[in-house]
Design a protein around this motif. Structure first.
Motif, PDB file in Angstrom:
ATOM      1  N   PHE A  97       0.835  -1.198   0.000  1.00  0.00           N
ATOM      2  CA  PHE A  97       0.000   0.000   0.000  1.00  0.00           C
ATOM      3  C   PHE A  97       0.877   1.257   0.000  1.00  0.00           C
ATOM      4  O   PHE A  97       0.658   2.200  -0.782  1.00  0.00           O
ATOM      5  N   ALA A  98       1.864   1.259   0.872  1.00  0.00           N
ATOM      6  CA  ALA A  98       2.729   2.433   0.950  1.00  0.00           C
ATOM      7  C   ALA A  98       3.430   2.673  -0.387  1.00  0.00           C
ATOM      8  O   ALA A  98       3.502   3.806  -0.886  1.00  0.00           O
ATOM      9  N   MET A 105     -14.976 -15.814  12.296  1.00  0.00           N
ATOM     10  CA  MET A 105     -14.898 -16.718  13.440  1.00  0.00           C
ATOM     11  C   MET A 105     -13.571 -16.536  14.158  1.00  0.00           C
ATOM     12  O   MET A 105     -13.324 -17.186  15.126  1.00  0.00           O
ATOM     13  N   ALA A 106     -12.793 -15.697  13.650  1.00  0.00           N
ATOM     14  CA  ALA A 106     -11.456 -15.596  14.275  1.00  0.00           C
ATOM     15  C   ALA A 106     -11.256 -14.198  14.809  1.00  0.00           C
ATOM     16  O   ALA A 106     -10.288 -13.532  14.486  1.00  0.00           O
ATOM     17  N   LYS A 149      -7.910 -12.962  17.188  1.00  0.00           N
ATOM     18  CA  LYS A 149      -6.581 -12.551  16.730  1.00  0.00           C
ATOM     19  C   LYS A 149      -6.688 -11.390  15.731  1.00  0.00           C
ATOM     20  O   LYS A 149      -6.360 -11.494  14.569  1.00  0.00           O
ATOM     21  N   ARG A 150      -7.230 -10.274  16.268  1.00  0.00           N
ATOM     22  CA  ARG A 150      -7.322  -9.100  15.386  1.00  0.00           C
ATOM     23  C   ARG A 150      -5.976  -8.431  15.275  1.00  0.00           C
ATOM     24  O   ARG A 150      -5.129  -8.579  16.144  1.00  0.00           O
ATOM     25  N   LEU A 151      -5.849  -7.690  14.276  1.00  0.00           N
ATOM     26  CA  LEU A 151      -4.615  -6.918  14.121  1.00  0.00           C
ATOM     27  C   LEU A 151      -4.673  -5.748  15.082  1.00  0.00           C
ATOM     28  O   LEU A 151      -5.610  -4.974  15.067  1.00  0.00           O
ATOM     29  N   GLU A 154       4.893   1.042  15.892  1.00  0.00           N
ATOM     30  CA  GLU A 154       4.805   1.083  14.430  1.00  0.00           C
ATOM     31  C   GLU A 154       3.911   2.206  13.919  1.00  0.00           C
ATOM     32  O   GLU A 154       3.309   2.110  12.868  1.00  0.00           O
ATOM     33  N   HIS A 174       4.202   1.400   7.692  1.00  0.00           N
ATOM     34  CA  HIS A 174       3.826   1.548   6.289  1.00  0.00           C
ATOM     35  C   HIS A 174       2.377   1.974   6.118  1.00  0.00           C
ATOM     36  O   HIS A 174       2.040   2.663   5.167  1.00  0.00           O
ATOM     37  N   LEU A 175       1.532   1.558   7.048  1.00  0.00           N
ATOM     38  CA  LEU A 175       0.123   1.898   6.888  1.00  0.00           C
ATOM     39  C   LEU A 175      -0.074   3.411   6.950  1.00  0.00           C
ATOM     40  O   LEU A 175      -0.726   3.993   6.089  1.00  0.00           O
ATOM     41  N   VAL A 212       2.135   5.764   6.597  1.00  0.00           N
ATOM     42  CA  VAL A 212       2.782   6.413   5.456  1.00  0.00           C
ATOM     43  C   VAL A 212       1.915   6.263   4.224  1.00  0.00           C
ATOM     44  O   VAL A 212       1.674   7.214   3.467  1.00  0.00           O
ATOM     45  N   GLY A 213       1.423   5.031   4.051  1.00  0.00           N
ATOM     46  CA  GLY A 213       0.580   4.776   2.881  1.00  0.00           C
ATOM     47  C   GLY A 213      -0.621   5.695   2.843  1.00  0.00           C
ATOM     48  O   GLY A 213      -0.920   6.305   1.794  1.00  0.00           O
ATOM     49  N   TRP A 214      -1.311   5.813   3.980  1.00  0.00           N
ATOM     50  CA  TRP A 214      -2.500   6.650   3.993  1.00  0.00           C
ATOM     51  C   TRP A 214      -2.180   8.116   3.757  1.00  0.00           C
ATOM     52  O   TRP A 214      -2.903   8.828   3.058  1.00  0.00           O
ATOM     53  N   LEU A 264       0.335   9.366   2.120  1.00  0.00           N
ATOM     54  CA  LEU A 264       0.675   9.560   0.699  1.00  0.00           C
ATOM     55  C   LEU A 264      -0.575   9.518  -0.165  1.00  0.00           C
ATOM     56  O   LEU A 264      -0.748  10.299  -1.092  1.00  0.00           O
ATOM     57  N   PHE A 265      -1.463   8.563   0.189  1.00  0.00           N
ATOM     58  CA  PHE A 265      -2.686   8.430  -0.591  1.00  0.00           C
ATOM     59  C   PHE A 265      -3.510   9.711  -0.482  1.00  0.00           C
ATOM     60  O   PHE A 265      -4.039  10.218  -1.480  1.00  0.00           O
TER      61      PHE A 265
END
Lengths: 938, 167, 357
Positions: A18-19, B1-2, B5-7, B13, B17-18, B20-22, B24-25
């Motif tokens: 994504f980045a 069902m899972a 184990k969420r992110l 962090e 990257h997330l 930075v990605g957002w 930039l977007f």
């Protein structure tokens, strides 16, 4: 790699992707911004601004140096002193300003009151008048209300005026208190004002922080300094196929200085336009704000992006190579009208300057059109607007009485063999018809054509019989009486060979062409042989005609005379006939038809077919073919003919209009090279053997023949005088008056033979309409009498119709914008003492030395004054007497009143004007009463 | 069902990257929108010339000069020491007033609005004075009128030095 | 060499060649779908591309901005066709061994969250697609040509790429057929597929063996007819819609000898030696008979030979509609061959009604 349940991918990886994608997304958006923002034309504008800054800096420096620094300092010091002085008025001024402030409030209040009253009056006016009209019951009440409000309005207006006047007074008083400072400041401003303006102008185009912001990407929507400049024309259109849109030219975006003088030495696009007084300049005849650029230069004026998009056309391959390197230029594709090459720009004059034969100051174009006329292009190819011109070739009505068949055949076969300077082009022995087979067929054609034309020709017997003549005398005559105004003649002395007149044929070898009787008859009276000829008569006496005939007949072309043209081959003739008949019939029928004809019939039929094939009647008048349509394709709009419609054959040429036309004029038969065409399909346009320069001029003239629509407001509209002058000029050009006379600077080719003594040549006609009397000129043209007996050259007698004579006279009148008749009544009465003064002047200035007619027996060196009063306008006589050199710089007439000073200060009180008028009056009297000249004999 | 184990967002962090990605977007999308906005302002308008050079101040007599009225819709007025350019559009409903030299006033034929030689309205339905155009001297000392910039008396803009030339 | 390629590219040779290649593809699809084949093919293709691009005429055509999407199209179609057959070959092997297809394995049957797995990746494709378009827009700007002239058509006047197949069909068919009826049938046929397709196999996994008929007929129409015709129409048709080989210069003056004759003309004038009858029906009787026979006799014959099973499984309505569409589709190559072999213009020619077959 273990993934979390419910996940198909590793989130960390996805985030990295994504980045990355977002990064390249941002880069691409930024790239788009740059691509949109960075435009090639901005580079040129920045450079242009730098050049302008440089120049302004220079001008500022010069202006600063011209100022007296000490004077300025003194003034500035004075101002300081005055300001300090006016300080003491500060208190008063402050008080007045306070009062003014209060007054502002009052004025504002009364403005509102007045506004209210104004509104009520307007509204009530409508209401009341309407109710009156509809006779409503409240009409009277409303009228009364209206009246009341009008009173309120008047009073409010008045009060407001009072307060405004008060305010004005107060303002004035402040100004008065500061008057000294204000005056001194004004004085300083007068001195340095220009410098300040220059500095302001330089600051306005400087690259400071503000200008950077103004031109920044995204922010430049507000008010950029680097911007597209355009000229929107209201009188000129772009033709978008049945829709005319106003033309817009954005050339000045890069060509910033095109209309500003001072940059003539720069390279384009930073260059000033040449000839700013005629083109582009603000006060010129074609200011850029009205005419734009593409009207003359062509090209895509509304495009700005870069050098390529405008469709600039290089002058030649050298410049094309330069541009390829410098601007990454390539041939423009899909552009309906690329720019003219720079050397062809004059072609564009034609679309607005229509209806005239010569366009002032368009020398190259005029030259090209002259060549088109000279070579007779217009007679085979229709060009609208050229229909009035005569056929360029001689009439063949009576050919049988002029030359014999053998001569004719050899002539048609190769005209230049007989006359190297002939205008008649060559049809045979060209690059596409020189194989033995084609040659044989051509020989048959020529034989048949000759027989056919001779069969159409009338009988003719010359009017005169030649017996003897003196060739030497003839040579003298021919050199001097004026034949060279139209002809060049072989065998003359060098000094009579300079003028290049080509209206009549080159006279060489006539002894091998015509009989002496024919020649003499022709010389004495050309219309006897050809009533439509423009060749005039020189009023030759019988011995003169004989002498000239002897001279001309002495010139022979032995080789040509001895040529024997190949005889007609009957089989080839029959073959050609069958081929022609088989176009619409079977071969068998065609053969039958030919069999049924007699030998003579066959020859004549082939002759007729050949005549139709080559279109001789387009240039020559031939009996029965007067109304035949012109053989060549129409050239009226060749400048707009789509490139796709030009045929290039197998020639490897650049596909451009001017290239094709040039190639065509160089060799019209070239398009047949490499083809397998049968005889009957070969190209027929003859070969003209033109020089490179001639071809260039003709290409230019033809490029001007466009079909662009120009509304009437955009065209050059002739004034009433110009229209009539143009009509008359057609006759003047047709008869080749310009061959002898230099009329207002144009023409006079024969004068090249008189460089040693221009006065021995035909007179210059300068503003002729102001010079000769219209009635006299009209009569003179029909009845030529010698005016200057001291020159050998003769004015010929043209056989003009009445209409033609009128047109010639009106040509001169309207060219000079002259009313036809002067009022000369006053000039026939003498003031006291004037007549004696005139006689005295005449004697003192020794006019009779040259103007001796009727006075002394000296050889006259000037025209006969006894004819002057009838011939010349009195106003012109006076002007001439006063300053002849201003009219004719080469005249031998002395300028007695040089610089306005009178040569005879005693006569008439030394008043130059009075003296000149006195002499004029005397000349008029001499004309009315020629015997008056006698009193001058003493 | 899972769901267990969420992110989870790890503070370490934050600038991962997330984020930075957002950013930039967002920057790229904002850039696109800015370009769209810029696009709505054309670089050049297809309209007749809005500015012209009008000769020298000394070319004009005192009073109202009508020589540019037909070509550009402008009166050049020399009055009480200043030179200014009046628009010939009536402030009532947009007709073109006439200058009446005998009565020294502008009079609109449509509804009778009247203006003094200064352009100030004083009779009829006109609500405000005539507008002035920018008028300056260029480096050659010639008058330059720019119709893209207007000055209105009721806003006090007639004091702006670009709305008149002192003569 | 170039001359040979130019000659062979002519549809007279290249179309049968394409058909043969297609049949080979179907027959040896497992080889075609192998990774080894892909690698070799890639190397060969790159070599060919370099060879082709070296020619200036070809370079000019291929780099025309209008034609670049077609090139991208062909790259993508080649890749995805290969991918399909690769996966189908794998699955078919597994199915032969009695295993479930790859898509049926437990790992691949596991469910994942739409968010973020689908949505996030969709965002990627949006960003990538937008970036691609932005970069394309910057590099290949829309050309500014001359002002539109209603009195002059460019030569050649080509339709947009997605219609070039139909424009190429116009060479062989009358405009009504090529422009209205056949495209209409294409659309109708595509719409009808879900209703005609009764084969439950191949649902959610790649296979070829289990869906031979459907895949064969569809890919025939897609690759051999539609894409091939687009290829011809884009790259190999020049001015005056004359055929030009890939290395040939597009000379405006090229003329190809073509004098096509109607079937009715063949029958009456050349065959029987009499002049054409006045009555239209009588005149075109031979063509009408042939067309009728094609469907009325051809259908039962084909059914008898190969279609019995299908007729049973699909039912009469579905079967006959399907067969009608197949026969219509196949009529295009048939007509093309008739044109090349016999210079046949129209099977039924009725210019009075502006209707020809």
């Amino acid at each position: 790699m273990k993934l979390e349940p419910g996940m198909a991918y590793n989130t960390k990886v996805l985030n990295k992707v994504f980045a990355f994608l977002s990064a390249i997304f941002l880069i691409s958006v930024f790239w788009m911004l740059l691509d949109d923002y960075i435009r090639p034309w901005k580079v040129y504008q920045v450079e242009a601004t730098k050049i302008k800054q440089e120049r302004l800096a220079k001008v500022i420096e010069e202006t600063e140096q011209s100022l007296d620094a000490s004077e300025i300092k003194a003034l500035e010091d004075e101002i300081l002193v005055a300001e300090q002085e006016s300080q003491k008025h500060n208190e008063t001024i402050k008080k007045i300003e306070e009062e003014m402030h209060k007054l502002e409030g009052v004025i504002h209040a009364w403005s509102i009151k007045k506004g209210e009253a104004n509104a009520q009056v307007s509204a009530l006016t409508f209401k009341a008048e309407m109710s009156m009209e509809h006779k409503e019951h409240n009409a009277d009440k409303l009228m009364q209300q209206l009246k009341d409000w009008k009173v309120k309005f008047a009073s409010a207006s008045d009060t407001l005026k009072k307060y405004e006047l008060e305010q004005k007074e107060k303002k004035k008083s402040i100004v008065e208190l500061n008057s000294k400072v204000i005056d001194l400041r004004k004085e300083l401003d007068d001195k340095v004002g220009k410098l300040e303006l220059l500095k302001d102008a330089k600051a306005a185009i400087s690259f400071d922080g503000v200008s950077v912001l103004r031109n920044a990407p995204l922010l430049d929507y507000l008010d950029p300094t680097l911007r597209i400049e355009q000229v929107v024309m209201k009188n000129y259109y772009d033709d978008r196929y049945f829709q005319q849109t106003a033309r817009v030219d954005r050339c000045t975006t890069c060509h910033q200085m095109i209309a500003k003088p001072g940059f003539e030495d720069r390279e384009n696009p930073y260059k000033t336009h040449p000839n700013l007084e005629l083109m582009v300049g603000e006060n010129s005849k074609h200011p850029v704000k009205e005419f734009g650029c593409t009207n003359c230069h062509g090209g895509e004026g509304h495009r700005v992006h870069d050098f390529q998009s405008i469709a600039h056309t290089p002058q030649n391959s050298k410049q094309a190579a330069e541009w390829r390197e410098k601007y990454n230029w390539h041939e423009p594709h899909k552009v309906p009208a690329p720019m003219f090459r720079l050397q062809h720009t004059e072609a564009a004059c034609l679309k607005c300057h229509q209806g005239v034969e010569r366009i002032p100051m368009a020398d190259k174009l005029n030259e090209g059109r002259h060549l088109l006329e000279e070579n007779g292009c217009y007679s085979c190819h229709k060009i609208e607007g050229w229909e009035h011109l005569k056929k360029p070739g001689p009439s063949l009505y009576r050919l049988a009485g002029k030359v014999d068949k053998e001569f004719f055949k050899n002539w048609v076969w190769n005209p230049k063999q007989f006359n190297p300077k002939t205008k008649m082009p060559s049809f045979f022995n060209q690059s596409n018809n020189s194989t033995p087979e084609f040659k044989a067929k051509n020989i048959a054609e020529v034989n048949a054509l000759t027989d056919f034309i001779y069969s159409l020709s009338e009988e003719y017997t010359p009017n005169e019989k030649f017996t003897v003549g003196n060739a030497e005398t003839g040579k003298e005559l021919v050199s001097k009486i004026g034949c060279l105004g139209c002809h060049q003649i072989d065998g003359l002395d060098e000094n009579y060979n300079v003028a290049q007149n080509k209206r009549g044929p080159y006279l060489k070898g006539l002894g091998s062409k015509v009989s002496a009787h024919w020649m003499k008859s022709w010389l004495k009276n050309p219309t006897h042989y050809d009533p439509t000829t423009i060749m005039p008569s020189f009023r030759l006496t019988d011995s003169e005609a004989s002498d000239i005939t002897a001279f001309l007949m002495d010139s022979k072309q032995e080789r040509f005379q001895n040529l024997k043209f190949a005889p007609l081959d009957g089989d080839i003739r029959d073959e050609l006939l069958v081929e022609s008949f088989a176009a619409f019939d079977t071969l068998a029928h065609a053969r039958e038809k030919v069999e049924a004809m007699s030998q003579v019939e066959r020859t004549l039929e082939l002759g007729r077919i050949t005549l139709g094939k080559y279109g001789c009647y387009s240039c020559h008048s031939i009996k029965g073919f007067e109304d035949s349509p012109q053989i060549g394709p129409e050239l009226t709009n060749i400048g707009s003919k789509p490139i796709e419609q030009f045929g290039w054959g197998h020639q490897h040429l650049a596909h451009e209009r001017d290239v094709w036309i040039r190639a065509h004029l160089e060799n019209p038969r070239r398009w047949d090279e490499g083809t397998t065409k049968p005889f009957k399909d070969l190209s027929k346009m003859p070969y003209f053997d033109l020089t490179k320069n001639e071809i260039e001029s003709m290409v230019l003239a033809l490029l001007g023949q466009v079909s662009d629509y120009v509304p009437l407001e955009g065209m050059k509209r002739l004034s009433a005088d110009e229209k009539l002058a143009e009509k008359g000029s057609r006759v003047v050009r047709e008869k080749n008056c310009f061959g002898c006379h230099k009329i207002d600077g144009e023409g006079g080719e024969i004068l090249a033979n008189y460089q040693d003594d221009l006065n021995a040549g035909p007179p210059f006609l300068v503003q002729q309409g102001t010079r000769t009397k219209a009635r006299w000129l009209y009569d003179f043209l029909d009845n030529v009498v010698p005016i200057r007996s001291f020159v050998e050259i003769r004015m010929p007698s043209f056989h003009l119709t009445n209409e033609e004579r009128n047109l010639v006279v009106s040509y001169f009148q309207h060219k000079a914008e002259e009313i036809s008749f002067d009022d000369e009544r006053e000039l026939y009465t003498w003031n006291p003492g004037e007549r004696q003064a005139a006689i005295k002047l005449f004697k003192n200035l020794e006019c009779a030395t040259c103007h001796s007619h009727g006075i002394t027996s000296d050889t006259p060196m000037g025209p006969d004054l006894r004819l002057a009063g009838n011939r010349l306008k009195a106003t012109w006589i006076k002007r001439w007497i006063g300053n002849p050199i201003s009219i004719l710089p080469h005249t031998t007439m002395p300028s007695f009143w040089d610089g306005g000073e009178s040569p005879e200060p005693e006569i008439l009180g030394g008043d130059s004007e009075k003296q000149m008028w006195a002499l004029t009056k005397y000349v008029l009297e001499m004309t009315k009463n020629p015997s008056v000249a006698a009193e001058l004999r003493k | 069902m899972a769901d267990e184990k969420r992110l989870s967002l790890n503070r370490r962090e934050f600038f991962g990257h997330l984020a930075v990605g957002w950013s930039l977007f967002a920057a790229a999308t904002g850039g696109l929108l800015a370009l769209v906005f810029r696009f709505t302002f054309p670089n050049v308008n297809f309209e007749p010339t809005m500015s012209f050079t009008a000769g020298l101040p000394s070319d004009y007599e005192k009073g109202v000069d009508e020589r540019w009225k037909n070509a550009y819709g402008v009166w050049i007025v020399k009055h009480e020491g200043i030179l200014f350019a009046l628009s010939n559009i009536c402030t009532h409903l947009g007709c073109v007033p006439n200058w009446l030299p005998g009565e020294q006033k502008f009079k609109c034929p449509c509804h009778g609005s009247g203006y003094y030689v200064t352009g100030v309205n004083y009779e009829g339905p006109a609500p405000r004075p005539l507008e002035r155009f920018k008028i300056v001297l260029n480096s050659e000392g010639k008058i330059f009128v720019d119709k893209t910039k207007i000055y209105r008396a009721e806003k006090g803009e007639w004091n702006n030095s670009d709305s008149f030339i002192t003569v | 060499m170039r001359e040979l390629i130019n000659k062979l590219s002519d549809p007279i040779f290249s179309f049968p060649g394409a058909m043969l290649l297609y049949l080979a593809l179907l027959r040896y699809y497992r080889i075609f779908g192998s990774k080894k084949f892909a690698k070799i093919a890639l190397v060969v293709i790159l070599g060919l591309v370099a060879y082709f691009f070296a020619d200036p005429n070809f370079f000019l055509i291929i780099t025309t901005p209008d034609n670049i999407p077609i090139s991208i199209l062909f790259v993508l179609v080649s890749f995805f066709t290969w991918l399909t057959f690769h996966k189908a070959a794998e699955n078919d092997k597994r199915i032969e061994q009695g295993l479930c297809p790859i898509e049926g394995t437990p790992e691949n049957r596991e469910k994942v969250w739409t968010w973020p797995n689908l949505v996030y990746t969709e965002l990627f494709t949006i960003i990538a697609g937008t970036t691609f378009l932005i970069v394309w827009a910057i590099l290949f700007k829309a050309p500014l040509e001359e002002p539109a002239n209603p009195t002059w058509a460019p030569n050649p006047a080509k339709a947009p790429w997605y219609f070039l197949g139909l424009q190429e069909m116009l060479v062989y068919f009358d405009p009504w057929m090529a422009g209205v009826i056949l495209p209409g049938l294409i659309v109708v046929g595509l719409l009808a597929i879900p209703f005609m397709d009764t084969n439950p196999k191949g649902n959610g996994y790649y296979t070829f063996q289990e869906r031979k008929v459907a895949i064969s007929f569809f890919l025939f129409g897609w690759l051999v007819l539609w894409l091939y015709l687009i290829l011809i129409g884009t790259f190999l048709r020049g001015p005056n819609w004359v055929f030009f080989g890939p290395f040939e210069y597009w000379d405006l003056h090229k003329v190809v000898a073509e004098n096509n004759v109607n079937l009715s003309e063949y029958f009456w004038i050349k065959g029987l030696g009499v002049s054409m009858p006045k009555n239209i029906l009588l005149r075109e009787i031979i063509g009408i008979i042939v067309t009728a026979l094609y469907f009325v006799v051809g259908l039962p014959v084909v059914t008898k030979l190969w279609g019995k099973a299908f007729l049973k499984s699909m039912g009469q309505i579905r079967y006959y509609i399907f067969m009608f569409l197949v026969f219509s589709m196949v009529s295009l190559p048939i007509k093309m061959f008739l044109r090349w072999l016999f210079q046949l213009k129209y099977i039924i020619a009725m210019p009075e009604f502006e209707l020809n077959l």
